[in-house]
Design a protein around this motif. Structure first.
Motif, PDB file in Angstrom:
ATOM      1  N   CYS A  52       0.857  -1.178   0.000  1.00 58.15           N
ATOM      2  CA  CYS A  52       0.000   0.000   0.000  1.00 58.15           C
ATOM      3  C   CYS A  52       0.902   1.240   0.000  1.00 58.15           C
ATOM      4  CB  CYS A  52      -0.938  -0.004   1.207  1.00 58.15           C
ATOM      5  SG  CYS A  52      -0.116   0.207   2.813  1.00 58.15           S
ATOM      6  N   GLN A  53       0.342   2.386  -0.330  1.00 62.48           N
ATOM      7  CA  GLN A  53       1.130   3.610  -0.414  1.00 62.48           C
ATOM      8  C   GLN A  53       1.853   3.899   0.903  1.00 62.48           C
ATOM      9  OE1 GLN A  53       1.284   5.819  -3.394  1.00 62.48           O
ATOM     10  NE2 GLN A  53       3.130   6.243  -2.219  1.00 62.48           N
ATOM     11  N   GLU A  54       1.152   3.749   2.012  1.00 56.71           N
ATOM     12  CA  GLU A  54       1.747   4.046   3.316  1.00 56.71           C
ATOM     13  C   GLU A  54       2.940   3.134   3.605  1.00 56.71           C
ATOM     14  OE1 GLU A  54       0.465   4.051   8.014  1.00 56.71           O
ATOM     15  OE2 GLU A  54      -1.076   4.377   6.500  1.00 56.71           O
ATOM     16  N   HIS A  55       2.767   1.845   3.357  1.00 54.97           N
ATOM     17  CA  HIS A  55       3.874   0.909   3.599  1.00 54.97           C
ATOM     18  C   HIS A  55       5.027   1.186   2.631  1.00 54.97           C
ATOM     19  CE1 HIS A  55       5.956  -2.639   4.929  1.00 54.97           C
ATOM     20  NE2 HIS A  55       5.991  -3.105   3.691  1.00 54.97           N
ATOM     21  N   ASN A  56       4.701   1.452   1.375  1.00 57.25           N
ATOM     22  CA  ASN A  56       5.732   1.755   0.383  1.00 57.25           C
ATOM     23  C   ASN A  56       6.546   2.979   0.797  1.00 57.25           C
ATOM     24  OD1 ASN A  56       6.738   1.062  -2.436  1.00 57.25           O
ATOM     25  ND2 ASN A  56       6.300   3.236  -2.642  1.00 57.25           N
ATOM     26  N   ASP A  57       5.858   4.006   1.295  1.00 59.78           N
ATOM     27  CA  ASP A  57       6.538   5.230   1.722  1.00 59.78           C
ATOM     28  C   ASP A  57       7.484   4.989   2.894  1.00 59.78           C
ATOM     29  OD1 ASP A  57       5.146   6.546  -0.255  1.00 59.78           O
ATOM     30  OD2 ASP A  57       3.712   7.495   1.128  1.00 59.78           O
ATOM     31  N   SER A  58       7.223   3.938   3.662  1.00 59.21           N
ATOM     32  CA  SER A  58       8.066   3.642   4.832  1.00 59.21           C
ATOM     33  C   SER A  58       9.342   2.892   4.482  1.00 59.21           C
ATOM     34  CB  SER A  58       7.269   2.830   5.868  1.00 59.21           C
ATOM     35  OG  SER A  58       7.105   1.491   5.432  1.00 59.21           O
ATOM     36  N   ILE A  59       9.465   2.452   3.240  1.00 65.59           N
ATOM     37  CA  ILE A  59      10.629   1.676   2.809  1.00 65.59           C
ATOM     38  C   ILE A  59      11.676   2.604   2.212  1.00 65.59           C
ATOM     39  CG2 ILE A  59      11.440  -0.127   1.248  1.00 65.59           C
ATOM     40  CD1 ILE A  59       8.680  -1.419   1.562  1.00 65.59           C
ATOM     41  N   LYS A  60      12.836   2.616   2.829  1.00 63.05           N
ATOM     42  CA  LYS A  60      13.931   3.477   2.372  1.00 63.05           C
ATOM     43  C   LYS A  60      14.305   3.138   0.930  1.00 63.05           C
ATOM     44  CE  LYS A  60      18.656   4.803   3.441  1.00 63.05           C
ATOM     45  NZ  LYS A  60      19.843   4.559   4.219  1.00 63.05           N
ATOM     46  N   GLY A  61      14.378   4.167   0.101  1.00 63.43           N
ATOM     47  CA  GLY A  61      14.790   3.980  -1.283  1.00 63.43           C
ATOM     48  C   GLY A  61      13.675   3.558  -2.224  1.00 63.43           C
ATOM     49  N   SER A  62      12.470   3.378  -1.721  1.00 64.73           N
ATOM     50  CA  SER A  62      11.374   2.953  -2.577  1.00 64.73           C
ATOM     51  C   SER A  62      10.850   4.128  -3.411  1.00 64.73           C
ATOM     52  CB  SER A  62      10.241   2.373  -1.731  1.00 64.73           C
ATOM     53  OG  SER A  62       9.231   1.881  -2.559  1.00 64.73           O
ATOM     54  N   SER A  63      10.454   3.838  -4.621  1.00 61.67           N
ATOM     55  CA  SER A  63       9.953   4.862  -5.534  1.00 61.67           C
ATOM     56  C   SER A  63       8.503   5.211  -5.200  1.00 61.67           C
ATOM     57  CB  SER A  63      10.030   4.330  -6.962  1.00 61.67           C
ATOM     58  OG  SER A  63       9.367   5.191  -7.847  1.00 61.67           O
ATOM     59  N   SER A  64       8.167   6.484  -5.315  1.00 65.38           N
ATOM     60  CA  SER A  64       6.795   6.916  -5.040  1.00 65.38           C
ATOM     61  C   SER A  64       5.816   6.401  -6.106  1.00 65.38           C
ATOM     62  CB  SER A  64       6.728   8.440  -4.959  1.00 65.38           C
ATOM     63  OG  SER A  64       7.137   9.010  -6.183  1.00 65.38           O
ATOM     64  N   ASN A  65       6.322   6.034  -7.271  1.00 66.99           N
ATOM     65  CA  ASN A  65       5.461   5.456  -8.312  1.00 66.99           C
ATOM     66  C   ASN A  65       5.797   3.977  -8.542  1.00 66.99           C
ATOM     67  OD1 ASN A  65       7.913   5.853  -9.554  1.00 66.99           O
ATOM     68  ND2 ASN A  65       7.092   6.788 -11.403  1.00 66.99           N
ATOM     69  N   SER A  66       6.105   3.287  -7.466  1.00 66.12           N
ATOM     70  CA  SER A  66       6.477   1.870  -7.506  1.00 66.12           C
ATOM     71  C   SER A  66       5.371   1.005  -8.095  1.00 66.12           C
ATOM     72  CB  SER A  66       6.787   1.394  -6.077  1.00 66.12           C
ATOM     73  OG  SER A  66       6.937   0.001  -6.044  1.00 66.12           O
ATOM     74  N   GLN A  67       5.758   0.034  -8.884  1.00 64.13           N
ATOM     75  CA  GLN A  67       4.817  -0.942  -9.428  1.00 64.13           C
ATOM     76  C   GLN A  67       4.226  -1.828  -8.322  1.00 64.13           C
ATOM     77  OE1 GLN A  67       3.880  -1.123 -12.879  1.00 64.13           O
ATOM     78  NE2 GLN A  67       4.874   0.869 -12.734  1.00 64.13           N
ATOM     79  N   HIS A  68       4.896  -1.894  -7.177  1.00 58.12           N
ATOM     80  CA  HIS A  68       4.375  -2.650  -6.036  1.00 58.12           C
ATOM     81  C   HIS A  68       3.042  -2.077  -5.572  1.00 58.12           C
ATOM     82  CE1 HIS A  68       7.853  -5.235  -5.197  1.00 58.12           C
ATOM     83  NE2 HIS A  68       8.616  -4.200  -5.529  1.00 58.12           N
ATOM     84  N   ILE A  69       2.884  -0.756  -5.632  1.00 57.74           N
ATOM     85  CA  ILE A  69       1.654  -0.092  -5.192  1.00 57.74           C
ATOM     86  C   ILE A  69       0.470  -0.536  -6.048  1.00 57.74           C
ATOM     87  CG2 ILE A  69       0.505   2.146  -4.900  1.00 57.74           C
ATOM     88  CD1 ILE A  69       3.386   3.317  -4.477  1.00 57.74           C
ATOM     89  N   LEU A  70       0.720  -0.816  -7.299  1.00 62.85           N
ATOM     90  CA  LEU A  70      -0.327  -1.244  -8.233  1.00 62.85           C
ATOM     91  C   LEU A  70      -0.573  -2.746  -8.194  1.00 62.85           C
ATOM     92  CD1 LEU A  70       0.890   0.870 -11.290  1.00 62.85           C
ATOM     93  CD2 LEU A  70      -0.912   1.465  -9.638  1.00 62.85           C
ATOM     94  N   GLY A  71       0.272  -3.482  -7.468  1.00 62.46           N
ATOM     95  CA  GLY A  71       0.153  -4.938  -7.433  1.00 62.46           C
ATOM     96  C   GLY A  71       0.718  -5.596  -8.681  1.00 62.46           C
ATOM     97  N   LYS A  72       1.587  -4.895  -9.372  1.00 63.42           N
ATOM     98  CA  LYS A  72       2.172  -5.422 -10.607  1.00 63.42           C
ATOM     99  C   LYS A  72       3.585  -5.943 -10.418  1.00 63.42           C
ATOM    100  CE  LYS A  72      -0.379  -2.569 -13.890  1.00 63.42           C
ATOM    101  NZ  LYS A  72      -0.234  -1.675 -15.057  1.00 63.42           N
ATOM    102  N   ALA A  73       4.132  -5.881  -9.192  1.00 67.87           N
ATOM    103  CA  ALA A  73       5.546  -6.209  -8.980  1.00 67.87           C
ATOM    104  C   ALA A  73       5.747  -7.169  -7.821  1.00 67.87           C
ATOM    105  CB  ALA A  73       6.334  -4.926  -8.707  1.00 67.87           C
ATOM    106  N   ALA A  74       6.820  -7.941  -7.948  1.00 68.70           N
ATOM    107  CA  ALA A  74       7.258  -8.811  -6.859  1.00 68.70           C
ATOM    108  C   ALA A  74       8.779  -8.820  -6.825  1.00 68.70           C
ATOM    109  CB  ALA A  74       6.739 -10.234  -7.047  1.00 68.70           C
ATOM    110  N   ASP A  75       9.306  -8.864  -5.620  1.00 71.58           N
ATOM    111  CA  ASP A  75      10.732  -9.085  -5.403  1.00 71.58           C
ATOM    112  C   ASP A  75      10.866 -10.544  -5.026  1.00 71.58           C
ATOM    113  OD1 ASP A  75      11.121  -6.386  -5.848  1.00 71.58           O
ATOM    114  OD2 ASP A  75      11.063  -5.878  -3.722  1.00 71.58           O
ATOM    115  N   ILE A  76      11.692 -11.265  -5.760  1.00 75.51           N
ATOM    116  CA  ILE A  76      11.745 -12.718  -5.616  1.00 75.51           C
ATOM    117  C   ILE A  76      13.175 -13.225  -5.465  1.00 75.51           C
ATOM    118  CG2 ILE A  76       9.625 -13.026  -6.944  1.00 75.51           C
ATOM    119  CD1 ILE A  76      11.387 -13.897  -9.339  1.00 75.51           C
TER     120      ILE A  76
END
Length: 126
Positions: A52-76
């Motif tokens: 979610c946007q709030e969790h994404n914002d809490s991650i150091k170095g994460s992009s504000s337009n991260s594909q994770h926010i859209l549910g399109k990305a995974a780190d594997i």
């Protein structure tokens, strides 16, 4: 969701509810990762998927337009495989038309894959 992936693996780490539009993107992502899983014959571990946007914002170095926010990305990561090898396998599957084109990033211990509409590549190994 798929033969080897459960929705719980894709949930935001903060425990929030996943929006319906994000869920649809996650289903597509899970199907793409299933192609990789079928190819390598080993479990794929997700360290991050939907954020979610709030969790994404809490991650150091994460992009504000991260594909994770859209549910399109995974780190594997795949046990016994270097990140570079996993990324190379994904690249081959994309080239063969077996996986969707999108973002592919290599890090020291994991690979980022997303199904954005355009090709993006980066190497953040140190």
């Amino acid at each position: 969701m798929t033969k080897n992936f459960k929705i719980s693996e894709f949930q935001c780490k903060c425990g929030c509810e996943m929006p319906e539009d994000v869920y649809m993107n996650i289903v597509k992502l899970a199907n793409q990762l299933q192609v990789l899983r079928n190819t390598i014959g080993r479990p794929i571990h997700l360290t991050n998927a939907y954020r979610c946007q709030e969790h994404n914002d809490s991650i150091k170095g994460s992009s504000s337009n991260s594909q994770h926010i859209l549910g399109k990305a995974a780190d594997i990561h795949v046990k016994g495989f270097r990140a570079e090898k996993v990324a190379n396998l994904i690249e081959i599957l994309i080239s063969n038309g077996d996986m969707l084109q999108g973002g592919l990033g290599i890090y020291n211990t994991f690979v980022h894959y997303d199904h954005r509409r355009n090709k993006a590549r980066w190497d953040n190994r140190k």
